[in-house]
Motif scaffolding. Structure first.
Motif, short mmCIF file in Angstrom:
data_model
loop_
_atom_site.label_atom_id
_atom_site.label_comp_id
_atom_site.label_asym_id
_atom_site.label_seq_id
_atom_site.Cartn_x
_atom_site.Cartn_y
_atom_site.Cartn_z
N ILE A 158 0.93 -1.18 -0.07
CA ILE A 158 0.31 -0.04 0.06
C ILE A 158 0.92 1.08 -0.22
O ILE A 158 0.72 2.12 -0.70
N GLY A 159 1.85 1.21 0.80
CA GLY A 159 2.83 2.54 1.15
C GLY A 159 3.80 2.51 -0.21
O GLY A 159 3.77 3.63 -0.70
N TYR A 160 3.99 1.23 -0.85
CA TYR A 160 4.85 1.39 -2.06
C TYR A 160 4.08 2.03 -3.37
O TYR A 160 4.54 2.75 -4.02
N ALA A 161 2.71 1.72 -3.24
CA ALA A 161 1.78 2.12 -4.33
C ALA A 161 1.74 3.77 -4.39
O ALA A 161 1.68 4.63 -5.35
N ILE A 162 1.43 4.34 -3.32
CA ILE A 162 1.46 5.82 -2.97
C ILE A 162 2.95 6.35 -3.24
O ILE A 162 2.95 7.43 -4.06
N VAL A 163 3.97 5.93 -3.07
CA VAL A 163 5.25 6.44 -3.18
C VAL A 163 5.55 6.48 -4.64
O VAL A 163 5.81 7.47 -5.41
N ALA A 164 5.14 5.19 -5.43
CA ALA A 164 5.43 5.13 -6.85
C ALA A 164 4.44 6.15 -7.67
O ALA A 164 4.88 6.74 -8.71
N ALA A 165 3.32 6.22 -7.12
CA ALA A 165 2.38 7.13 -7.86
C ALA A 165 2.72 8.73 -7.80
O ALA A 165 2.81 9.61 -8.73
N VAL A 166 3.11 9.07 -6.51
CA VAL A 166 3.63 10.46 -6.23
C VAL A 166 4.94 10.60 -6.76
O VAL A 166 5.05 11.80 -7.28
N LYS A 207 20.30 5.91 -7.52
CA LYS A 207 18.95 5.98 -7.60
C LYS A 207 18.26 4.40 -7.84
O LYS A 207 17.06 4.23 -8.22
N ILE A 208 19.21 3.52 -7.48
CA ILE A 208 18.61 2.14 -7.96
C ILE A 208 17.58 1.78 -7.18
O ILE A 208 16.79 1.04 -7.54
N PRO A 209 17.13 2.31 -5.80
CA PRO A 209 16.06 1.86 -5.14
C PRO A 209 14.69 2.24 -5.89
O PRO A 209 13.58 1.63 -5.62
N THR A 210 15.09 3.40 -6.61
CA THR A 210 13.77 3.75 -7.34
C THR A 210 13.77 3.02 -9.08
O THR A 210 12.73 3.54 -9.69
N ASP A 211 14.58 2.37 -9.20
CA ASP A 211 14.68 1.47 -10.57
C ASP A 211 13.64 0.63 -10.75
O ASP A 211 13.48 -0.47 -10.27
N TYR A 212 12.69 0.93 -11.71
CA TYR A 212 11.59 -0.04 -12.11
C TYR A 212 12.12 -1.41 -12.54
O TYR A 212 11.40 -2.60 -12.26
N ALA A 231 13.49 -8.22 -0.17
CA ALA A 231 13.96 -7.48 -1.25
C ALA A 231 12.84 -6.35 -1.58
O ALA A 231 13.12 -5.13 -1.78
N TYR A 232 11.59 -6.82 -1.47
CA TYR A 232 10.77 -5.77 -1.96
C TYR A 232 10.39 -4.82 -0.73
O TYR A 232 10.30 -3.73 -1.12
N THR A 233 10.42 -5.09 0.43
CA THR A 233 10.41 -4.14 1.37
C THR A 233 11.65 -3.23 1.37
O THR A 233 11.52 -2.00 1.54
N LEU A 234 12.88 -3.54 1.09
CA LEU A 234 14.25 -2.68 1.01
C LEU A 234 13.82 -1.65 -0.05
O LEU A 234 14.51 -0.68 -0.03
N MET A 235 13.33 -2.29 -1.13
CA MET A 235 13.10 -1.31 -2.40
C MET A 235 12.07 -0.35 -2.01
O MET A 235 12.25 1.00 -2.34
N ALA A 240 10.89 5.53 -0.89
CA ALA A 240 10.53 6.36 0.08
C ALA A 240 11.32 7.25 0.53
O ALA A 240 11.05 8.47 0.59
N ALA A 241 12.73 6.69 0.91
CA ALA A 241 13.74 7.70 1.36
C ALA A 241 14.04 8.67 0.38
O ALA A 241 14.42 9.81 0.50
N TYR A 242 14.20 8.04 -0.80
CA TYR A 242 14.69 9.01 -2.23
C TYR A 242 13.58 9.98 -2.17
O TYR A 242 14.18 11.17 -2.58
N LEU A 243 12.32 9.66 -2.37
CA LEU A 243 11.30 10.52 -2.67
C LEU A 243 11.02 11.79 -1.63
O LEU A 243 11.14 13.04 -1.93
#
Length: 262
Positions: A158-166, A207-212, A231-235, A240-243
């Motif tokens: 849920i949090g990842y979807a928000i971060v990705a959309a923003v 920027k690797i953590p943001t890499d689709y 792995a998914y949680t670390l991504m 989120a930290a990068y954003l």
């Protein structure tokens, strides 16, 4: 010769081979500034190969976008509907990687054909936005349906979807605001590098953590619940930290535009 839609079909010169087309694309490659590592060093090269193939087959950029969407959403649907296993993880990874590579191909094919269109750019962004949002929602569905985990882990997708959309919205919005500010001043500020400015490898790695593209690859771990979840949680945490850090920088850039700076 025309396509069924009536638009002029644009293809390679009679003496241009597939290899020549790939080389021509490489010489006209967009700057890698701002792109994370996988997207910059792997995905764009894969996209170049698909773009050259599409050019020789007479495909259109919108056609490539449609094929890209078909691969991506096939993987996303499997994620939500099939119980996780090693074979499923490999299949989903292949589908997502191919979809992402084709996503990099449509713009390159447009350049080969003499330039893109507003319609093509709109379609590409709409598909990207839908893909980014539904991917994490389908991870959530998979967690809920098939995983024996504490319900609190459901907050991660849920949090990842928000971060990705923003993040996606901010990227598009920043480009538009910078472009509009440039038009008002009679200049054309751009997020891309100038010819003398070499994109930083360090920035791409950070920027690797943001890499689709990297996100696509971790689905190969789907058969090992603990590894995939880690792995998914670390991504997610990295994204989120990068954003958060980037938002501070972007806000400063927007203030500079208000003051008339570059």
């Amino acid at each position: 010769m025309t396509t069924p839609s009536g638009s002029t079909r644009i293809g390679p010169a009679a003496d241009e081979s597939y290899t020549d087309t790939v080389r021509r694309l490489a010489a006209a490659q967009k700057s890698g500034k701002g792109a994370p590592a996988y997207s910059r060093f792997v995905n764009r090269k894969l996209g170049r190969l698909f773009a050259a193939a599409g050019f020789h087959l007479g495909l259109t950029p919108n056609g490539i976008t449609a094929v890209s969407a078909a691969f991506s959403f096939a993987g996303i649907i499997l994620l939500a509907t099939v119980e996780p296993s090693w074979w499923l993880g490999v299949l989903i990874t292949v589908l997502l990687v191919l979809g992402y590579a084709l996503d990099a191909a449509d713009g390159q094919l447009a350049r080969l054909r003499g330039g893109g269109s507003v319609t093509g750019e709109w379609l590409d962004h709409m598909v990207d936005c839908l893909k980014i949002s539904t991917l994490h929602m389908c991870v959530l569905i998979s967690f809920y349906r098939f995983w024996d985990i504490d319900e609190r882990w459901l907050l991660v997708p849920i949090g990842y979807a928000i971060v990705a959309a923003v993040s996606f919205f901010a990227q598009i919005l920043n480009e538009q605001l910078v472009r509009n500010a440039g038009l008002k001043r009679g200049t054309a500020p751009s997020a891309t590098s100038t010819p003398d400015e070499r994109p930083s490898v360090v920035v791409s790695l950070l920027k690797i953590p943001t890499d689709y593209g990297l996100l696509c690859l971790i689905f190969v771990l789907l058969g090992a619940a603990d590894l995939f979840l880690a792995a998914y949680t670390l991504m997610f945490i990295g994204s989120a930290a990068y954003l958060l850090a980037a938002t501070v920088k972007w806000f400063g850039q927007m203030r500079d535009l208000d003051r008339g700076g570059s």
